[in-house]
Design a protein around this motif. Structure first.
Motif, short mmCIF file in Angstrom:
data_model
loop_
_atom_site.label_atom_id
_atom_site.label_comp_id
_atom_site.label_asym_id
_atom_site.label_seq_id
_atom_site.Cartn_x
_atom_site.Cartn_y
_atom_site.Cartn_z
N ILE A 97 7.32 3.11 -9.01
CA ILE A 97 6.79 3.35 -7.66
C ILE A 97 5.86 2.21 -7.26
O ILE A 97 5.31 1.51 -8.11
N ILE A 98 5.72 2.02 -5.95
CA ILE A 98 4.73 1.09 -5.45
C ILE A 98 3.41 1.83 -5.27
O ILE A 98 3.39 3.06 -5.28
N GLU A 99 2.32 1.12 -5.12
CA GLU A 99 1.01 1.76 -5.02
C GLU A 99 0.62 2.09 -3.58
O GLU A 99 -0.52 2.48 -3.33
N TRP A 100 1.54 1.92 -2.65
CA TRP A 100 1.27 2.26 -1.26
C TRP A 100 2.00 3.55 -0.91
O TRP A 100 3.08 3.83 -1.46
N ILE B 94 3.74 2.19 4.48
CA ILE B 94 5.08 1.60 4.68
C ILE B 94 5.47 1.66 6.15
O ILE B 94 6.02 0.70 6.71
N ASP B 95 5.18 2.77 6.81
CA ASP B 95 5.50 2.90 8.23
C ASP B 95 4.72 1.88 9.06
O ASP B 95 5.27 1.27 9.99
N ALA B 96 3.43 1.69 8.73
CA ALA B 96 2.61 0.75 9.49
C ALA B 96 3.11 -0.68 9.34
O ALA B 96 3.07 -1.47 10.28
N GLU C 243 10.98 0.50 16.23
CA GLU C 243 10.58 0.93 14.90
C GLU C 243 11.83 1.04 14.04
O GLU C 243 12.91 1.36 14.53
N PRO C 244 11.71 0.74 12.74
CA PRO C 244 12.89 0.84 11.87
C PRO C 244 13.48 2.24 11.92
O PRO C 244 12.73 3.22 11.97
N LYS D 48 12.93 1.66 4.65
CA LYS D 48 12.86 2.79 3.73
C LYS D 48 14.10 3.65 3.89
O LYS D 48 14.50 3.97 5.00
N VAL D 49 14.69 4.01 2.77
CA VAL D 49 15.84 4.91 2.74
C VAL D 49 15.41 6.17 2.02
O VAL D 49 14.89 6.11 0.90
#
Length: 802
Positions: free
Chosen positions: A223-226, A231-233, A86-87, A238-239
């Motif tokens: 912002i994004i709409e998610w 994002i995790d899925a 995972e990242p 991501k920072v």
């Protein structure tokens, strides 16, 4: 960092981490975070990585984190796992007030088509649902405010029948009943899309090819709409660019220390080993410092008695829901106090748990116990941690129970010990702190304690300039500083700047001058204009401030309300009177004449009027109303004679009283806490002019006295005194609302109450003796308090924590 060369232990760990980072392709992520940290430090913005990233030697060498993972024996697989794939997730805290600079730099550097904040779906909770429905159905504002005031924090339970009855509301009123029913249905439904606190998504190609990007409400943000879970899925990079108020406070303190005392110190210069600082911590003299200032932490400090840095790491981590739910706190304390002997069935387990006296307080320890005690691989140990974190949802914990307990028994551990160990690990799950996270926070906690002990004047000024933050309001911060020998000076039109500043003083410490930022309703731009126009020539009158500074009359009025003209012999009331005489702008004829003569003509000045001085009590009320504090005295001091007649004990006398005695104390509410791990128990902290008192309300007592605790500003707590060493509590049996007493402090001497013949303008409503009148308040009832009563009430701001 290593003048004699890199030790082999570090070299092996770095090689191991770099191989895994290369294998998983994470190098760009580490370099991106490193670039952000470098830019922050180039701008002089204090920042520090935290969380599981502090388990990484690479992060430590890059300067992203400040905790040595080799020295603290931290487990890298807690951060990055080859099997999990995972990242990595690196959280970096920045000064709260300057974080926006870094956010805008990220947009400019990586492009607005490749970077955006993630969204968060905000859902209705009880308070928001009641407020929205009440507004839609036309409930009076004061009634809606009272209803939402009955709700604790982020409750999702709605408002119960008991709460309605306790507030003396008529539950049969149709519109009230409809409001409660509709709001209960609304709880949990999405309300709107909001911004994540700091989660940045960065992509190599265009982000808007993958997900819609929209402007955020805040200027220059998008912002994004998610949301975060999406994002995790999808495993996006991501920072987390997070804000931390104490970092801003400490940077201000370091700058003030260098500027006013010539002492240059930074976070890296503090070696965490000053015995005088630990002596202060052991006495729980920690108001205002980072992490260990809460009531629960202050109660724990005299028992743990930290005398080295690792004790502080434990202190930060132990007062958390996880260790409490896992029954780790009391065993650790008993062993710390020598009342119980730590248990180590095997030498390899001693190596893992010895530093926490045999109790697994940290997630890394839980993983190491599984590895050395039950034969887990590092990746399996991390899967165990993740399963424990979500065991209520996944139900997969039984598989690990068999593997952990069975593995320990197979290696010769007693079954009861293995089961007890599993129960502890299960208990804290997702609520347990990573050791690295606790160490990162302990570093800041120690730095703030060092500053408070050695330079309380600097710490007070920096803390006030960093508000709002922490558990305590400015009144408590100022009072604590004065108790430590720091002189605090009032806001002054001729001496104050926007920030609180330090002035030369005859005492041991410099004096703290309150800044214009403390004045309620005064804009930064206007405060700066007044200080800038003043220069080296002091103001001599209210009119002169208005003409020279060129700020709106409303800004001058805010300063008069704060009594900022006392330095030119103008009382609060006189200053306000003169401000009321000012126009919206100087009259052109007088302004031209004044400019030509380089002085103010008498024709443009208001004649002097002698006004009756305010009472001392009213002055204190106005101080709190405009500054959130008063340097004249504590409000409760004005009520002491009345409280003594009621045989109410002073808070400062509690240490001298016998344990188990039934007593009553009174004061203004500072803090309410109802932690999720406390099973409905409420902790209340009140303050009088002599000190503070901590009360405990069991759930049944809280339900009975919910309105008094939630709505009142001043209460009396009656109950049994409980003393354990230096820790003192009152187990409350009864709570009394004393807002009427508090209101009497600010009551003016010439107020006129409406008489019986004033019905035309002050209608009394239905006759309360009428038997047909519904019992309890309805929507037709008069407001909860007149404007005059609300004006007289001392505006004490309390804080609720969960």
């Amino acid at each position: 960092m290593f003048p004699a060369g890199l030790p082999s232990k570090y070299r092996h760990q770095i090689d191991h981490e770099l191989r895994l980072i290369d294998q998983l392709g994470y190098a760009p992520y580490f370099l991106t975070v490193n670039a952000i940290v470098i830019e922050s430090r180039r701008r002089g913005i204090l920042c520090q990585g935290r969380g599981s990233a502090a388990n990484s030697c690479v992060c430590y060498m890059l300067g992203i984190t400040s905790i040595d993972p080799i020295k603290h024996e931290l487990l890298f697989e807690r951060f990055v796992s080859g099997e999990r794939k995972e990242p990595p997730d690196i959280d970096v805290d920045f000064e709260h007030e300057r974080r926006e600079e870094i956010i805008q730099w990220i947009y400019e550097t990586y492009g607005r088509d490749r970077s955006a904040l993630t969204a968060v779906v905000t859902r209705y909770r009880t308070r928001g649902a009641v407020a929205e429905v009440g507004k839609a159905l036309g409930l009076p504002r004061d009634l809606t405010k009272m209803l939402t005031g009955l709700v604790w924090g982020w409750s999702m339970d709605g408002i119960s029948e008991k709460q309605i009855a306790s507030a003396n509301l008529n539950a049969d009123d149709h519109r009230l009943r409809l409001t409660l029913d509709l709001s209960r249905r609304l709880i949990g439904t999405p309300r709107h899309l909001s911004q994540h606190p700091g989660g940045f998504v960065l992509t190599q190609d265009r982000l808007d090819d993958l997900v819609p990007i929209e402007p955020a409400r805040m200027e220059d943000r998008q912002i994004i709409e998610w949301d975060k879970d999406d994002i995790d899925a999808l495993k996006f990079m991501k920072v987390d660019v997070l804000g931390l108020g104490m970092l801003g406070c400490m940077n201000r303190a370091f700058n003030l220390l260098e500027e006013r005392k010539g002492i240059k110190v930074g976070m890296a210069d503090l070696q965490d080993d000053d015995p005088d600082v630990y002596a202060m911590i052991q006495k729980a003299d920690t108001l205002g410092v980072f992490q260990i200032e809460s009531r629960a932490q202050m109660s724990m400090l005299p028992r743990i008695k930290p005398n080295k840095f690792y004790d502080l790491v434990i202190e930060v981590a132990i007062v958390r829901p996880g260790p409490i739910q896992g029954d780790m706190v009391h065993p650790y304390l008993r062993r710390r106090e020598g009342k119980e002997t730590p248990e180590y069935p095997k030498p390899e387990l001693r190596a893992v748990l010895e530093k926490t006296l045999g109790v697994p307080l940290f997630q890394e320890q839980a993983m190491k116990v599984a590895i050395v005690g039950a034969g887990f691989t590092p990746a399996e140990a991390d899967q165990l941690r993740r399963a424990m974190a979500t065991f209520k949802l996944t139900g997969g914990v039984s598989h690990f129970y068999d593997k952990l307990v069975g593995g320990m028994i197979a290696r010769g551990y007693p079954k009861d010990f293995a089961e007890r160990t599993f129960k502890q690990i299960e208990g804290f799950g997702s609520y347990g702190f990573p050791e690295s996270h606790a160490a990162s926070f302990a570093k800041i906690a120690y730095a703030s304690c060092w500053m408070k002990h050695h330079h309380p004047d600097v710490f007070c000024a920096a803390l006030l300039n960093a508000q709002p933050m922490g558990f305590y309001a400015p009144a408590q911060i100022v009072r604590d500083a004065r108790n430590h020998g720091v002189a605090v000076l009032p806001v002054s039109i001729n001496d104050s700047h926007w920030d609180c500043t330090l002035e030369t003083n005859r005492g041991r410490y410099m004096a703290v001058r309150l800044g214009f930022r403390q004045v309620r309703g005064l804009a930064n731009v206007h405060g700066a204009a007044i200080a800038g126009a003043r220069g080296a020539a002091p103001y001599e009158s209210v009119e002169e401030v208005w003409r020279r500074a060129g700020v709106p009359r409303a800004a001058i009025e805010r300063l008069a309300e704060a009594n900022a003209f006392h330095c030119i012999a103008e009382s609060r009331r006189q200053g306000l009177w003169k401000v009321k005489g000012l126009g919206e702008a100087p009259l052109p004829l007088f302004a031209e004449a004044d400019a030509r003569e380089a002085q103010f003509s008498p024709e443009g000045l208001e004649p002097t009027v002698a006004l009756k001085a305010m009472t001392d009590g009213r002055e204190v009320v106005e101080d709190y109303r405009s500054l959130q504090l008063s340097l004249r005295g504590h409000p409760i001091a004005f009520l002491r004679a009345e409280l003594d007649a009621m045989k109410i004990v002073r808070c400062g006398d509690l240490p001298a009283l016998k344990d188990g005695r039934n007593i009553e104390v009174a004061g203004v509410i500072l803090v309410r806490q109802r932690p999720g791990s406390a099973k409905g128990v409420l902790f209340v902290t009140i303050e009088d002019e002599t000190g503070i008192a901590n009360g405990i309300l069991w759930p049944d007592r809280f339900e009975i006295y919910r309105r008094q605790v939630m709505a009142a500003s001043m209460i009396a707590m009656r109950g049994r005194l409980q003393k354990e060493g230096e820790v003192i509590h009152i187990i409350c049996d009864r709570i009394t609302d004393h807002d009427d007493m508090l209101r009497s402090i600010g009551r003016t001497q010439f107020s006129v109450a409406p008489g019986r013949g004033d019905g035309a303008s002050n209608g009394s409503g239905p006759d309360p003796r009428d038997p047909s009148l519904p019992r309890g308040r309805t929507l037709g009832s008069p407001p909860f308090g007149t404007a005059a009563e609300q004006e007289e009430l001392l505006p004490i701001r309390s804080h609720d924590f969960h």
